[in-house]
Design a protein around this motif. Structure first.
Motif, mmCIF file in Angstrom:
data_model
loop_
_atom_site.group_PDB
_atom_site.id
_atom_site.type_symbol
_atom_site.label_atom_id
_atom_site.label_comp_id
_atom_site.label_asym_id
_atom_site.label_seq_id
_atom_site.Cartn_x
_atom_site.Cartn_y
_atom_site.Cartn_z
ATOM 1 N N HIS A 81 0.823 -1.273 0.009
ATOM 2 C CA HIS A 81 -0.191 0.406 0.207
ATOM 3 C C HIS A 81 1.094 1.042 0.155
ATOM 4 C CE1 HIS A 81 -2.905 2.927 1.786
ATOM 5 N NE2 HIS A 81 -3.773 2.430 1.223
ATOM 6 N N TRP A 84 2.081 1.359 -3.398
ATOM 7 C CA TRP A 84 1.446 2.212 -4.320
ATOM 8 C C TRP A 84 0.592 3.964 -4.191
ATOM 9 C CZ3 TRP A 84 -3.962 3.763 -2.668
ATOM 10 C CH2 TRP A 84 -4.535 3.822 -3.638
ATOM 11 N N GLU A 85 0.864 3.156 -2.570
ATOM 12 C CA GLU A 85 0.554 5.718 -3.143
ATOM 13 C C GLU A 85 1.223 6.706 -2.986
ATOM 14 O OE1 GLU A 85 -0.567 5.258 1.429
ATOM 15 O OE2 GLU A 85 -1.891 6.938 1.694
ATOM 16 N N GLU A 89 5.215 4.631 -11.389
ATOM 17 C CA GLU A 89 6.457 4.060 -12.928
ATOM 18 C C GLU A 89 7.232 5.506 -13.086
ATOM 19 O OE1 GLU A 89 3.611 2.468 -13.446
ATOM 20 O OE2 GLU A 89 3.642 0.006 -14.102
ATOM 21 N N LEU A 170 -1.544 -3.887 -0.734
ATOM 22 C CA LEU A 170 -2.462 -2.896 -1.595
ATOM 23 C C LEU A 170 -4.334 -3.535 -0.585
ATOM 24 C CD1 LEU A 170 -3.537 -0.412 -2.516
ATOM 25 C CD2 LEU A 170 -2.574 -1.537 -4.246
ATOM 26 N N VAL A 174 -7.396 -1.945 0.597
ATOM 27 C CA VAL A 174 -8.342 -1.409 -0.116
ATOM 28 C C VAL A 174 -9.487 -2.072 -0.436
ATOM 29 C CG1 VAL A 174 -8.853 -0.141 -2.321
ATOM 30 C CG2 VAL A 174 -6.405 0.370 -0.900
ATOM 31 N N LEU A 185 -1.505 -7.620 -10.410
ATOM 32 C CA LEU A 185 -0.510 -6.154 -10.218
ATOM 33 C C LEU A 185 0.300 -6.084 -11.928
ATOM 34 C CD1 LEU A 185 2.214 -8.057 -7.935
ATOM 35 C CD2 LEU A 185 1.004 -6.122 -7.585
ATOM 36 N N ILE A 188 -1.922 -2.572 -12.405
ATOM 37 C CA ILE A 188 -2.312 -1.276 -11.696
ATOM 38 C C ILE A 188 -0.735 -1.175 -11.553
ATOM 39 C CG2 ILE A 188 -3.801 -2.348 -9.952
ATOM 40 C CD1 ILE A 188 -1.375 -2.219 -8.173
ATOM 41 N N LYS A 189 -0.298 0.631 -10.937
ATOM 42 C CA LYS A 189 -0.092 2.002 -10.978
ATOM 43 C C LYS A 189 0.478 2.074 -10.401
ATOM 44 C CE LYS A 189 -2.092 4.806 -14.773
ATOM 45 N NZ LYS A 189 -1.500 6.469 -13.726
ATOM 46 N N ASN A 191 0.046 5.630 -7.017
ATOM 47 C CA ASN A 191 -0.423 6.847 -7.392
ATOM 48 C C ASN A 191 0.926 8.286 -8.172
ATOM 49 O OD1 ASN A 191 -3.436 7.649 -7.061
ATOM 50 N ND2 ASN A 191 -3.125 6.519 -4.762
ATOM 51 N N GLY A 192 1.855 7.598 -7.081
ATOM 52 C CA GLY A 192 3.242 9.068 -7.474
ATOM 53 C C GLY A 192 2.890 9.795 -6.548
ATOM 54 N N LEU A 193 4.480 10.592 -6.679
ATOM 55 C CA LEU A 193 4.213 11.442 -5.551
ATOM 56 C C LEU A 193 3.367 12.874 -5.829
ATOM 57 C CD1 LEU A 193 5.977 12.335 -3.019
ATOM 58 C CD2 LEU A 193 7.847 13.408 -4.995
#
Lengths: 929, 133
Positions: A81, A84-85, A89, A170, A174, A185, A188-189, A191-193
């Motif tokens: 999680h 991912w949060e 990529e 994750l 969720v 897997l 999904i991608k 969330n990024g900063l």
């Protein structure tokens, strides 16, 4: 359910070490506790050994947890999680640190990481203080670790979750239908900063600030140790370098925050009395008060009690600040966004425990704390330094009270649900009003007190020297204040007083360095610190009070504005200079690199023609569809900054808005031959022809594109003005992309309709007649003579771009028509690309003839040529023109002048240097314990 | 009496005086009704009326943005913000505006948006969405 591709091992390892370091910190706290209790007995040594071993295990455990999180982040294991949060990529590696501490768990780990580092240093340097100090530190670690433990206690509905584990998966956190698929897997991608945080400041500010926060624990631990072991005088020396270190680092951390806000965020200033800023300032103020009483205590024996209180309070306020900023309670009053993580209870417990420990030990031992019988003389240094510490405390209390109103509201609501929440109406003037007097008092005190001596040493003889230097400083400061008012406007006597006080402390401390210290800079850390404070005050008055929006154009103001309302922005059309406050300002150009759109804005000073550029920019989100943040740009002078910030029109800032807007425009279709004129609603245009190598500022060529532009000029009917434009359209794979041309001055947008491709492809309506002929032969078609004059093996055709492996040949056709006295040529192409035959037709617009070259028969040396006549209409060039387009070629600019802001930076940096210097000078205490 | 006691009394006296004067800077959050009645400068907590039009036409005036908002009692008013349009106002959960009523509209010169964190909406983004955009 089998999940494919998950990496569960790192999470298990990480969580194991998390639990291990939790248990080890408990053990370390207990072992060091007994090592302290049984001090000077044979048992002490073995308890200490256990303590050291468990704290070391705890520390290594924390390092491994941190390392594991980095490992799963770097490898982008989105099954976690936390990964991912905060990771995606496309996140550049340089922001991996920022991504790590973006979340609550990461920042708590950062805090603990520093505690461990400090703990290790203390283990080797604290000597006889090691056991009580590390016992307290281990207890802090125990509580913070519990916040990321993620353990369930109890059963069923009563189940209580303690902390949230950074290694949760994750799919456990969720609920989503995607987890029904075993190979989720792959789909999904991350969330990024947040793009706002993709900034180098976010790499350096949090670790510094957290080291600052973390380091306040050391004075707290020493204070606890002093009370606990009853060595009320001995702890004063070893704590000193630690307190200076903490003041320096915390100060630098806060300053980096304000530099970030000023330089990279759209706040338009370096300090806004935002609750988040306030709560980090308060522990620092208390720490500074503590350092001053610590000095008094060390030199005279007075103020030991207050030193205890200040150092204990400073850390408690750090925890309180953590509670405020992490619980979401500040939501309505702060611009900083915080999310809740269900930590409120643990944080409240955190505060209660450490307040209780401090209060209990202090009250229990209060009577034993030594203090001299005789009270401080009013002409002694210690007396006035103590007053200074009180003033700082007072400042801290005022800030805390105002900032804590949301907490008050929350508590009041518990008792009275009908309670109406109260708030400070205008934060900035509110704080400025009170802190002004604090700054006046501090400045005056730090000037005068320098000339005094500890214990009133030899006062009778000293008094004349004191008076002389005080008087000289006042006179010089008065003169300098007057000179300063010639440079900046000081509107009220209160500010004038503050300015004088600030300059006075600079002068007095400079005098002190030369006459009292005889230029011995090693001893001058306090003088440097106070000079820094004075310069900072001058900087604040100059830049804060005299900050001025220059982005106003009074002629454009509406009558509606009342005086207290701001008028801060001007609109800049691209390429059109705008006059504002003595400058001609022009939005020159903009370029897109990655997701950063950089703007060039030129300033030209009216009176001396001086010119400079600023480059504010807009950061788009990772898909480059929407602006995520606007970044200011600053032109720096020695005596002032010109700070600029802008926003883009809606349709430029958001692709979706742009599309919606495009849809609302009403385009009219016009068709014309080359070099013909078309009349639009308000203007006229000349079509110069089709361009197969078109250029457009937004168009970036890609392989396989088929691009064409229509060169045309737009003319105003009643004037000689004209614009050369070229709308472009591109076929990329199966997509048609339009790059309209814009004539902002005429509110005109021009685009090419899909229809234009009928000239080259399709056009099923054409009816070709086929002719087979050899080189040199000719045939008649509608009375025209068409001859085949051989091949061109190196054909050129506007729509044809050679590629490797092509076999391309064109048939050279010559046409003579009875009515015309010249002959025409056409060269249709026959092409084999990747074993596929194609043909590209050619046309003679004037005759309405279309040719295609469909077959070659090598055996008979014949070619097959198709000829068709098209309506004249079909070889017209179509364009679509809208004349109701709102301009979008502008930016809304805000420009602020900050005079004298460099005094602020210089002063604050000098203060921090002074703390480091003081730490260095007192490192002996550090070494000898 | 010791000097320290005198100082203590002095500090407490000042503290009381200052805290009393702070109350002048403090106000409760008002509703539009209260803003109409008092005519004072107040803070109103409200929500954006997403169905109503937001107008920002910087070509005409870059310092004027109007929208409609409902306060906690459900009363809806037009708000004239004398600033440029804040980013992401469409996404705001609640808005705190500072200003006063002038005739039918609330004229504000300060605004604070409370936006849901990007990370709160736990929607899983799929890879193919990215391709589509």
């Amino acid at each position: 359910m089998e999940y494919i591709g998950e990496h569960l091992l790192p999470g298990q390892i990480g969580h194991f070490f998390l639990l291990l370091s939790f248990v080890a910190s408990l053990l370390a706290a207990i072992a060091y506790f007994f090592a302290t209790q049984r001090r000077n007995t044979p048992e002490e040594g073995s308890w200490k050994k256990i303590g050291r071993a468990s704290f070391t295990i705890h520390g290594l455990g924390v390092f491994i947890v941190v390392g594991t999180i980095f490992y799963i982040m770097v490898n982008q294991y989105f099954e976690y999680h936390y990964v991912w949060e905060h990771v995606s990529e496309d996140l550049p590696m340089k922001y991996i640190l920022s991504a790590f501490w973006e979340g609550q768990q990461g920042s708590l780990l950062l805090w603990m990481f520093w505690h461990v580092v400090l703990g290790f240093v203390l283990m080797f340097t604290a000597k006889s203080w090691e056991s009580p100090v590390l016992s307290t530190l281990a207890l802090v670690q125990l509580i913070i670790t519990s916040m990321i433990l993620g353990v369930y206690v109890g059963f069923g509905a009563e189940e209580l979750k303690i902390g949230s584990n950074p290694f949760v998966l994750l799919r456990n956190e969720v609920q989503a239908p995607i987890f029904a698929s075993g190979d989720y897997l792959r789909q999904i991608k991350g969330n990024g900063l947040n793009p706002l945080l993709q900034n180098y400041w976010n790499t350096i500010h949090p670790p510094t600030l957290f080291l600052g926060f973390a380091s306040t624990i050391v004075p707290y631990c020493f204070a606890v140790a002093g009370l606990w072991t009853g060595r009320h005088k001995e702890w004063l020396k070893p704590v000193m370098p630690w307190a200076s270190f903490s003041a320096a680092i915390l100060g630098v951390g806060i300053l980096m925050g304000s530099a970030w806000a000023y330089e990279a965020l759209s706040f338009g200033g370096y300090w806004a009395w935002d609750p988040v800023e306030n709560t980090s300032l308060v522990p620092w103020l208390i720490l500074i008060a503590g350092i001053h009483t610590n000095l008094i205590a060390k030199n005279t024996g007075y103020s030991i009690k207050s030193t205890y209180i200040f150092y204990l309070l400073s850390f408690v306020m750090v925890v309180y600040s953590t509670l405020l900023t992490r619980s979401g309670i500040l939501g309505d009053t702060s611009v900083h966004a915080f999310t809740e993580m269900g930590l409120e209870n643990q944080l409240v417990l955190f505060i209660l425990v450490f307040t209780f420990i401090a209060a209990f030990l202090y009250l229990k031992n209060r009577k034993d704390i030594p203090a001299p019988q005789k009270e401080e003389a009013s002409s002694s240094k210690e007396f006035w330094m103590f007053i200074g510490a009180l003033v700082l405390t007072f400042s801290a209390i005022l800030i805390t009270v105002s900032t804590s109103l949301p907490v008050y509201n929350k508590i009041a609501e518990l008792f009275n649900p009908a309670h109406e929440a109260i708030t400070i109406k205008d934060q900035e003037p509110h704080h400025n009003k009170y802190q002004l007097w604090i700054a006046v008092l501090i400045s005056l005190l730090s000037g005068f007190a320098q000339f005094l001596r500890f214990k009133e040493f030899n006062w009778k003889k000293h008094i004349s020297k004191f008076s002389k230097h005080a008087a000289i400083s006042i006179l010089i400061a008065g003169g300098l204040t007057f000179l300063t008012t010639l440079w900046i406007k000081v509107i009220a006597w209160q500010y004038l007083l503050l300015l004088f006080a600030g300059i006075f402390t600079v002068v007095a401390n400079t005098d002190y360095i030369f006459t009292f210290l005889k230029g011995n800079l090693k001893m001058a850390s306090s003088a440097f610190g106070h000079i820094g404070f004075g310069l900072m005050v001058v900087g604040i008055i100059a830049s804060g009070l005299n900050k001025k929006h220059i982005s106003t154009n009074p002629f454009a103001q509406r009558g509606l504005l009342s005086q207290d309302m701001l008028n801060t922005n001007v609109l800049l059309l691209k390429g059109v200079p705008m006059f504002m406050s003595g400058y001609h300002v022009t939005y020159v150009s903009d370029t897109l690199e990655g997701n950063l759109r950089k703007f060039k804005v030129n300033f030209k000073k009216e009176d001396n023609g001086e010119t400079f550029d600023v480059y504010p920019s807009a950061t788009y989100d990772n898909q480059v569809t929407k602006v995520a943040a606007y970044n200011p740009s600053t032109k720096r002078y020695l005596d002032k900054d010109i700070f600029t910030l802008f926003i883009l029109p809606r349709t430029e800032a958001d692709i979706q808005e742009k599309r919606n807007y495009e849809d609302t425009l009403s385009y009219e279709l016009y068709q014309a031959y080359e070099n013909d004129t078309i009349f639009t609603k308000n203007h006229y245009a000349i079509i110069h022809g089709i361009n197969f190598k078109p250029t457009h500022e937004d168009y970036k060529k890609e392989d396989g594109d088929i691009a064409l532009g229509v060169k045309m000029s737009i003319h105003k009917i009643d004037a000689d003005t004209s614009w050369q434009v070229e709308p472009v359209t591109v076929v990329r794979k199966n997509l048609l992309i339009n790059y309209p041309a814009i004539v902002p001055e005429l509110s005109m947008r021009i685009k090419i309709p899909e229809l234009i491709f009928d000239r080259f492809f399709g056009q099923p309506s054409l009816d070709y007649s086929d002719f087979v002929l050899k080189d040199g032969e000719h045939f008649s078609y509608n009375g025209m003579k068409i001859s085949f004059n051989g091949f061109n093996t190196n054909p050129s055709h506007p729509a044809y771009t050679p590629e490797e492996g092509d076999i391309a040949v064109s048939a050279i056709l010559k046409v003579t028509s009875p009515g015309k006295d010249k002959s025409f040529e056409a060269e249709p192409i026959y092409l084999i690309r990747k074993s596929q035959p194609f043909n590209m037709k050619d046309q003679i617009g004037e005759l309405g003839l279309h040719f295609r070259f469909t077959e070659i028969d090598p055996a008979n040396k014949t070619v097959k040529i198709g000829v068709a006549t098209a309506d004249q209409q079909e070889s017209k060039i179509p364009v679509e023109i809208a004349e109701n387009a709102l301009r979008s070629d502008y930016i809304v600019l805000e420009a602020i002048v900050f005079p004298g802001i460099n005094f602020f930076w210089l002063g604050t940096i000098l203060m921090m240097v002074a703390f480091f210097l003081s730490m260095w000078n007192r490192r002996k205490g550090f070494k000898n314990g | 009496m010791k000097k320290i006691h005198l100082i203590g009394i002095f500090v407490i006296a000042i503290a009381i005086a200052v805290l009393m004067s702070i109350s002048g800077d403090v106000s409760t959050y008002a509703t539009f009704d209260q803003a109409i009645q008092s005519g004072d400068r107040v803070k109103v907590v409200c929500q954006l009326s997403k169905d109503k039009e937001m107008v920002y036409n910087p070509v005409e005036d870059p310092n004027r943005f109007t929208f409609f908002a409902k306060d906690d009692n459900g009363l809806e008013k037009q708000v004239i913000l004398l600033r440029s349009k804040p980013q992401d106002i469409e996404m705001s959960e609640s808005i705190v505006i500072t200003g006063k009523m002038q005739e039918e509209a609330f004229v504000a010169n300060d605004i604070l948006l409370k936006c849901p964190s990007k990370y709160k909406d736990e929607e899983i983004q799929l890879k193919r969405e990215q391709k589509g955009s």
